[in-house]
Motif scaffolding. Structure first.
Motif, short mmCIF file in Angstrom:
data_model
loop_
_atom_site.label_atom_id
_atom_site.label_comp_id
_atom_site.label_asym_id
_atom_site.label_seq_id
_atom_site.Cartn_x
_atom_site.Cartn_y
_atom_site.Cartn_z
N ARG A 24 0.83 -1.21 0.00
CA ARG A 24 0.00 0.00 0.00
C ARG A 24 0.86 1.26 0.00
O ARG A 24 0.60 2.20 -0.73
CB ARG A 24 -0.92 0.00 1.21
CG ARG A 24 -2.08 -0.95 1.09
CD ARG A 24 -3.05 -0.78 2.24
NE ARG A 24 -4.12 -1.74 2.13
CZ ARG A 24 -4.56 -2.49 3.11
NH1 ARG A 24 -4.01 -2.40 4.31
NH2 ARG A 24 -5.53 -3.34 2.93
N LYS A 25 1.90 1.26 0.83
CA LYS A 25 2.80 2.41 0.89
C LYS A 25 3.50 2.63 -0.43
O LYS A 25 3.59 3.75 -0.93
CB LYS A 25 3.82 2.19 2.01
CG LYS A 25 4.76 3.36 2.22
CD LYS A 25 5.72 3.08 3.38
CE LYS A 25 6.69 4.22 3.56
NZ LYS A 25 7.66 3.94 4.63
N MET A 26 3.96 1.56 -1.05
CA MET A 26 4.65 1.65 -2.32
C MET A 26 3.71 2.13 -3.42
O MET A 26 4.04 3.01 -4.22
CB MET A 26 5.25 0.30 -2.72
CG MET A 26 6.09 0.37 -3.99
SD MET A 26 6.94 -1.16 -4.36
CE MET A 26 5.60 -2.23 -4.75
N ALA A 27 2.49 1.59 -3.45
CA ALA A 27 1.51 2.00 -4.47
C ALA A 27 1.17 3.49 -4.31
O ALA A 27 1.07 4.21 -5.29
CB ALA A 27 0.26 1.14 -4.37
N HIS A 28 1.01 3.92 -3.06
CA HIS A 28 0.72 5.33 -2.81
C HIS A 28 1.85 6.22 -3.29
O HIS A 28 1.63 7.26 -3.92
CB HIS A 28 0.43 5.55 -1.33
CG HIS A 28 0.06 6.96 -0.99
ND1 HIS A 28 -1.13 7.52 -1.36
CD2 HIS A 28 0.76 7.93 -0.35
CE1 HIS A 28 -1.17 8.77 -0.95
NE2 HIS A 28 -0.05 9.04 -0.34
N SER A 29 3.10 5.83 -3.00
CA SER A 29 4.25 6.64 -3.40
C SER A 29 4.41 6.72 -4.92
O SER A 29 4.96 7.67 -5.44
CB SER A 29 5.53 6.11 -2.76
OG SER A 29 5.92 4.90 -3.37
N LYS A 30 3.89 5.72 -5.63
CA LYS A 30 3.97 5.70 -7.10
C LYS A 30 2.72 6.31 -7.76
O LYS A 30 2.59 6.30 -8.97
CB LYS A 30 4.14 4.26 -7.61
CG LYS A 30 5.38 3.57 -7.09
CD LYS A 30 6.62 4.12 -7.73
CE LYS A 30 7.83 3.33 -7.25
NZ LYS A 30 9.06 3.87 -7.74
N GLY A 31 1.78 6.78 -6.92
CA GLY A 31 0.57 7.37 -7.45
C GLY A 31 -0.42 6.35 -7.98
O GLY A 31 -1.28 6.66 -8.79
N LEU A 32 -0.33 5.11 -7.51
CA LEU A 32 -1.21 4.05 -7.99
C LEU A 32 -2.39 3.81 -7.06
O LEU A 32 -3.27 3.02 -7.38
CB LEU A 32 -0.41 2.74 -8.13
CG LEU A 32 0.78 2.81 -9.09
CD1 LEU A 32 1.60 1.53 -9.01
CD2 LEU A 32 0.30 3.06 -10.50
N ALA A 33 -2.39 4.46 -5.92
CA ALA A 33 -3.49 4.24 -4.96
C ALA A 33 -4.18 5.54 -4.61
O ALA A 33 -3.68 6.60 -4.79
CB ALA A 33 -2.96 3.59 -3.69
#
Length: 66
Positions: free
Chosen positions: A57-66
């Motif tokens: 979730r943290k990674m997806a958020h940082s990549k703008g995917l969440a």
């Protein structure tokens, strides 16, 4: 001994993607009737990654995917 084999197909809209199959696997374990043991999930013909959900979730958020 109880066992169950299921083949599942998933498609993602792009080259990379995440598919949370937790509830699907839980439902299949219930369907199998197995109460204790090992659940093997094998991804064929791809390079799978199993990671801790909060990390994803943290990674997806940082990549703008969440």
């Amino acid at each position: 001994m109880k066992s169950l084999t299921e083949r599942l197909w998933f498609e993602v809209p792009g080259r990379r993607g995440f598919v949370n199959i937790t509830s699907t696997v839980e439902d299949l374990v219930k369907k199998s009737g197995v109460k204790e043991g090992l659940c093997l999930v094998n991804a064929m013909h791809i390079t799978p990654c199993v990671a801790h959900l909060p990390f994803l979730r943290k990674m997806a958020h940082s990549k703008g995917l969440a």
